[in-house]
Design a protein around this motif. Structure first.
Motif, PDB file in Angstrom:
ATOM      1  N   VAL A 134       0.638  -1.170  -0.053  1.00  0.00           N
ATOM      2  CA  VAL A 134       0.228   0.612  -0.051  1.00  0.00           C
ATOM      3  C   VAL A 134       0.649   1.356  -0.035  1.00  0.00           C
ATOM      4  N   PHE A 135       1.175   1.746  -0.761  1.00  0.00           N
ATOM      5  CA  PHE A 135       1.734   3.249  -0.686  1.00  0.00           C
ATOM      6  C   PHE A 135       1.108   4.828  -0.841  1.00  0.00           C
ATOM      7  N   VAL A 136      -0.544   4.587  -0.965  1.00  0.00           N
ATOM      8  CA  VAL A 136      -1.745   6.102  -0.820  1.00  0.00           C
ATOM      9  C   VAL A 136      -3.023   5.285  -0.343  1.00  0.00           C
ATOM     10  N   THR A 137      -3.244   5.783   0.507  1.00  0.00           N
ATOM     11  CA  THR A 137      -4.858   5.654   1.899  1.00  0.00           C
ATOM     12  C   THR A 137      -4.796   6.679   1.774  1.00  0.00           C
ATOM     13  N   GLU A 138      -6.021   6.809   0.842  1.00  0.00           N
ATOM     14  CA  GLU A 138      -7.271   8.185   1.633  1.00  0.00           C
ATOM     15  C   GLU A 138      -8.627   7.693   1.890  1.00  0.00           C
ATOM     16  N   LYS A 139      -8.833   8.307   3.385  1.00  0.00           N
ATOM     17  CA  LYS A 139     -10.377   8.038   3.717  1.00  0.00           C
ATOM     18  C   LYS A 139     -11.232   9.113   3.655  1.00  0.00           C
TER      19      LYS A 139
ATOM     20  N   ALA B  27       4.292   7.319  -2.951  1.00  0.00           N
ATOM     21  CA  ALA B  27       6.526   6.910  -3.379  1.00  0.00           C
ATOM     22  C   ALA B  27       6.645   5.465  -3.143  1.00  0.00           C
ATOM     23  N   ILE B  28       7.639   4.619  -3.644  1.00  0.00           N
ATOM     24  CA  ILE B  28       7.689   3.114  -3.623  1.00  0.00           C
ATOM     25  C   ILE B  28       8.765   2.786  -3.692  1.00  0.00           C
ATOM     26  N   ILE B  29       9.498   1.128  -3.402  1.00  0.00           N
ATOM     27  CA  ILE B  29      10.471   1.014  -3.594  1.00  0.00           C
ATOM     28  C   ILE B  29      10.281  -0.234  -4.269  1.00  0.00           C
ATOM     29  N   VAL B  30      11.233  -0.226  -5.209  1.00  0.00           N
ATOM     30  CA  VAL B  30      11.033  -1.618  -5.356  1.00  0.00           C
ATOM     31  C   VAL B  30      12.262  -2.216  -5.672  1.00  0.00           C
ATOM     32  N   SER B  31      12.370  -3.588  -5.779  1.00  0.00           N
ATOM     33  CA  SER B  31      14.309  -4.121  -4.688  1.00  0.00           C
ATOM     34  C   SER B  31      14.509  -5.181  -5.546  1.00  0.00           C
ATOM     35  N   ALA B  32      13.282  -5.730  -6.676  1.00  0.00           N
ATOM     36  CA  ALA B  32      13.800  -5.811  -8.274  1.00  0.00           C
ATOM     37  C   ALA B  32      13.145  -6.221  -8.832  1.00  0.00           C
ATOM     38  N   ALA B  33      13.827  -6.216  -9.831  1.00  0.00           N
ATOM     39  CA  ALA B  33      13.811  -5.712 -11.609  1.00  0.00           C
ATOM     40  C   ALA B  33      12.709  -6.862 -12.112  1.00  0.00           C
ATOM     41  N   GLY B  34      11.676  -6.255 -12.450  1.00  0.00           N
ATOM     42  CA  GLY B  34       9.906  -7.677 -12.537  1.00  0.00           C
ATOM     43  C   GLY B  34       8.969  -6.950 -13.049  1.00  0.00           C
TER      44      GLY B  34
END
Length: 208
Positions: free
Chosen positions: A95-100, A113-120
């Motif tokens: 989950v990278f965004v939560t709107e209530k 923002a996200i961090i991709v640890s492995a290509a895919g």
């Protein structure tokens, strides 16, 4: 149209027919985007999952464009943006965004923002969880931008004040050897100094 490449999941199985206003994500030809119309049966639990996107390892900013359409100012939408390695509910674990309490009469970027640890190959989703009678929710697109790494912070920063009240100070520090992703710096030319928004110049130097 692009909607056909998306995966629609009615997780709470409250869609009981094929008519246009059943509670599920659908393509609206008038607005040429995905729409979820007011749920008169109860809370939403509905997913719209993108086709796969190939990403290399690194940091990204991902924006989803959502509109909330209602004649009542008290109506609000609740949703999350997620991503995972398959177009299933079980795979959408990040989950990278939560709107209530989302409200916007125009499509606007909601960014995380996200961090991709492995290509895919990854799939992005909007998971709508609004309570009943909250108006209509429209989804337009995801936009994905890779964030270029920058040099890490300097270390061992110290300030030596001027002697006998002199209006000067000497700064010392150790230049970084890594970038913001923790990788070895490929290039490094120096450090820019600023006082607030005022540029004081650049101190040339090597990394480390």
């Amino acid at each position: 149209h692009a909607f056909d490449a998306y995966t629609v999941i009615d997780a709470n199985a409250d869609c009981t027919g094929d008519d246009f206003y059943q509670p599920r994500w659908k393509f609206d030809p008038q607005y040429y985007c995905a729409f979820y119309y007011t749920n008169i049966y109860g809370a939403a639990d509905d997913w719209l999952i993108s086709p796969s996107v190939h990403l290399e390892a690194g940091k990204y900013e991902v924006s989803g464009y959502v509109i909330q359409r209602s004649t009542f100012s008290s109506d609000k939408q609740s949703f999350q943006f997620t991503y995972g390695n398959a177009p299933t509910v079980e795979a959408q674990t990040n989950v990278f965004v939560t709107e209530k309490a989302y409200q916007s009469k125009l499509y606007k970027a909601t960014t995380g923002a996200i961090i991709v640890s492995a290509a895919g190959d990854y799939h992005f989703a909007i998971h709508l969880t609004s309570t009943g009678y909250q108006g209509d929710c429209g989804f337009q697109k995801f936009v994905i931008n890779k964030v270029a790494p920058v040099p890490a912070q300097v270390s061992d920063l110290a300030v030596a004040v001027g002697e006998k009240g002199a209006l000067q100070a000497t700064l010392t520090w150790t230049n970084p050897t890594k970038d913001s992703d923790g990788n070895d710096l490929a290039k490094f030319s120096g450090v820019k100094l600023k006082r607030g928004t005022t540029d004081l110049g650049t101190v040339a130097g090597a990394k480390g």
